[in-house]
Design a protein around this motif. Structure first.
Motif, short mmCIF file in Angstrom:
data_model
loop_
_atom_site.label_atom_id
_atom_site.label_comp_id
_atom_site.label_asym_id
_atom_site.label_seq_id
_atom_site.Cartn_x
_atom_site.Cartn_y
_atom_site.Cartn_z
N MET A 191 -0.65 10.51 8.73
CA MET A 191 0.47 9.93 9.46
C MET A 191 1.72 9.83 8.59
N VAL A 192 1.53 9.33 7.36
CA VAL A 192 2.67 9.23 6.44
C VAL A 192 3.20 10.63 6.11
N GLY A 193 2.29 11.59 5.94
CA GLY A 193 2.70 12.95 5.63
C GLY A 193 3.57 13.56 6.72
N LYS A 194 3.26 13.28 7.98
CA LYS A 194 4.07 13.81 9.07
C LYS A 194 5.48 13.21 9.05
N TYR A 195 5.55 11.91 8.76
CA TYR A 195 6.87 11.27 8.66
C TYR A 195 7.67 11.86 7.50
N VAL A 196 7.01 12.00 6.34
CA VAL A 196 7.71 12.47 5.14
C VAL A 196 8.17 13.91 5.30
N GLN A 197 7.43 14.72 6.03
CA GLN A 197 7.88 16.09 6.31
C GLN A 197 9.21 16.06 7.03
N GLN A 198 9.35 15.17 8.01
CA GLN A 198 10.61 15.06 8.75
C GLN A 198 11.72 14.52 7.85
N LEU A 199 11.39 13.51 7.03
CA LEU A 199 12.38 12.96 6.11
C LEU A 199 12.91 14.04 5.18
N GLU A 200 12.01 14.83 4.59
CA GLU A 200 12.44 15.85 3.65
C GLU A 200 13.31 16.90 4.34
N GLY A 244 0.81 -1.22 0.00
CA GLY A 244 0.00 0.00 0.00
C GLY A 244 0.84 1.26 0.00
N PHE A 245 0.36 2.26 -0.72
CA PHE A 245 1.04 3.55 -0.79
C PHE A 245 0.01 4.67 -0.70
N VAL A 246 0.47 5.83 -0.26
CA VAL A 246 -0.36 7.03 -0.28
C VAL A 246 0.51 8.18 -0.76
N ALA A 247 -0.05 9.02 -1.62
CA ALA A 247 0.71 10.13 -2.19
C ALA A 247 0.70 11.32 -1.23
N VAL A 248 1.90 11.86 -0.96
CA VAL A 248 2.04 13.00 -0.06
C VAL A 248 3.07 13.97 -0.66
N PRO A 249 3.09 15.23 -0.23
CA PRO A 249 4.07 16.19 -0.76
C PRO A 249 5.50 15.80 -0.37
N PHE A 250 6.40 15.84 -1.37
CA PHE A 250 7.80 15.51 -1.13
C PHE A 250 8.65 16.13 -2.23
#
Length: 313
Positions: free
Chosen positions: A268-277, A204-210
């Motif tokens: 939830m994924v978006g919050k993680y990806v914000q930190q990753l970026e 599973g995947f979800v598209a988020v800003p990155f």
């Protein structure tokens, strides 16, 4: 390299006969050699960096980051190879851990913890796993293949037998792939399980800003956490090797439990990806995914791949 003997065996034997600063120089030269000799890989890294940062970095800066990618990669492998032989004080100096209290508080809930890692200095996460295990934490790593990574060669096994030094750092690793049952068993034992939050092998995947695009990221870790209400704690390795690395354990990402699971996972994924970026922009040359041709386009197309294609590692 042959499974009988490889360069890591030689490096392992040389230390501490050869001083560590000299081995750093060797690793950097080895990285420059790969930068110059691996034309396709160099082109992939450079094109990815141009695509993502060409608007804010000039060509000399992109070339420098591309070269650093290969140098840092060899430096990380050197550190991974030598880690079992390093003295505790040097380990603490090279791999400081920040935010350990976040993991402590999450474990108090007795529901296990999902540590969401990344491909930013990714192999150093394995060192972080071993450091935490040495401190008494039950840290495990779910891997997508049945074969354990970085296993000793035949010669390496001989070295282990005669030196009594364990070369591999595979303690706590277990095979999971798309089967979540082994992960759930670990969580039921209040273990902390490391999963990759920017991996490509997921159902599973979800598209988020990155990086100024909409990019699919795996929902695996967040889906499991949401299902069993296990704390999600991000773990990143920031900085550059050999002396600038830091293992950062972040504050837990809040679980979202509404009537819309898709929206919950996106948040939830978006919050993680914000930190990753944020970490990636400060450590551009340290993200392993740059090695893949057209990395962001490949990630953008993950939703179009079949389950069997996503399964392939």
């Amino acid at each position: 390299m042959s499974k009988i003997f490889n360069l890591r065996d030689l490096i392992f034997l040389l230390y501490p006969l050869v001083p560590l600063p000299w081995l750093y120089i060797f690793a950097r030269i080895h990285g420059k050699f790969k930068y110059l000799s691996q034309r396709n890989e160099r082109a992939s890294v450079k094109n990815n960096l141009l695509t993502s940062f060409g608007s804010i970095k000039n060509e000399p800066e992109i070339n420098r980051l591309t070269r650093q990618f290969f140098e840092y990669k060899q430096m990380r492998m050197l550190l991974l190879t030598l880690y079992p032989k390093l003295k505790p004080a040097l380990k603490d100096k090279l791999f400081p851990i920040e935010g350990q209290e976040h993991l402590d508080r999450a474990l108090l809930l007795n529901k296990g913890v999902i540590l969401v890692g990344s491909h930013l200095n990714s192999i150093i996460t394995l060192i972080g796993k071993d450091i935490l295990r040495s401190k008494g934490y039950d840290i495990r790593v779910a891997i997508p293949t049945e074969d354990l990574p970085y296993m000793p060669t035949r010669f390496g096994k001989l070295i282990e037998r005669f030196t009594k030094v364990h070369i591999g750092i595979n303690d706590g690793m277990f095979y999971a792939q798309f089967n979540i049952r082994p992960i759930l068993r670990c969580l039921a034992q209040n273990a902390a399980v490391i999963l990759q939050g920017d991996g490509w092998h997921s159902a599973g995947f979800v598209a988020v800003p990155f990086l100024d695009r909409s990019i699919p990221f795996t929902t695996g870790a967040m889906s499991i956490a949401r299902m069993v209400e296990t704390p999600v704690v991000p773990i990143f390795v920031t900085g550059s090797p050999p002396h600038g690395l830091k293992i950062v354990i972040g504050e837990p990402i809040a679980l979202e439990k509404s009537d819309d699971p898709e929206q919950d996972l996106e948040m939830m994924v978006g919050k993680y990806v914000q930190q990753l970026e944020s970490h990636l922009r400060e450590n551009i040359a340290c993200w392993e995914h740059w090695l893949h041709a057209n990395a962001l386009d490949t990630m953008a197309g993950l939703l179009d791949k079949s389950l069997s294609e996503r399964y392939d590692v």
